[in-house]
Design a protein around this motif. Sequence first.
Motif, short mmCIF file in Angstrom:
data_model
loop_
_atom_site.label_atom_id
_atom_site.label_comp_id
_atom_site.label_asym_id
_atom_site.label_seq_id
_atom_site.Cartn_x
_atom_site.Cartn_y
_atom_site.Cartn_z
N ALA A 108 0.83 -1.20 0.00
CA ALA A 108 0.00 0.00 0.00
C ALA A 108 0.87 1.26 0.00
O ALA A 108 0.51 2.26 -0.64
N SER A 113 -1.32 4.52 -1.44
CA SER A 113 -2.72 4.35 -1.09
C SER A 113 -3.20 5.48 -0.18
O SER A 113 -2.41 6.24 0.37
N THR A 117 -6.92 3.60 3.85
CA THR A 117 -6.35 2.26 3.64
C THR A 117 -5.20 2.00 4.60
O THR A 117 -5.12 0.92 5.21
#
Length: 158
Positions: A108, A113, A117
Amino acid sequence: MWFSKIPGYIFDKQKTPYLTEAKELSLAQSQYELTAYGVFVGTIYGIIGLAAMLSIFEGNNWIYYIWLLASVSVIYSIFSVIRNYELFSSYIISLAPSVIVLFCFYEAIIKNSSLLTMSIFVCLLLLSLKYGWRISRIVAWQRYTGEYENYNFKKEKA
């Protein structure tokens, strides 16, 4: 309907004592909890191991060998904890979900991200570490009291 059986299972003190302190669990209760945790973690690592093995057949990348080795060691450790209450194996299965969450967190970060998240991954990491600590404490307490030795002796004698 099967929905009617859910409250009976969730609030059953013998099979789901998740709010009970580790040192207050009986051998049967700890066995239920370790088995449920083992099935959960073993299923995840079984799928990862299968995917890694199939990926090894397609291409020869070193990361797939690491995931396959990790899967085999986690699954072996699950059986070792459930049968013999091995303390080192409990550390392995306690940290196993955290490794997956950390890997997802790393991916991520690489993909930039969103903050939501990242926050979800941090919460999942903290939850997996907290529950992993509980699993290690259960195994350590059962080894300390020595109750599991009588259980395994009765099992082998039968």
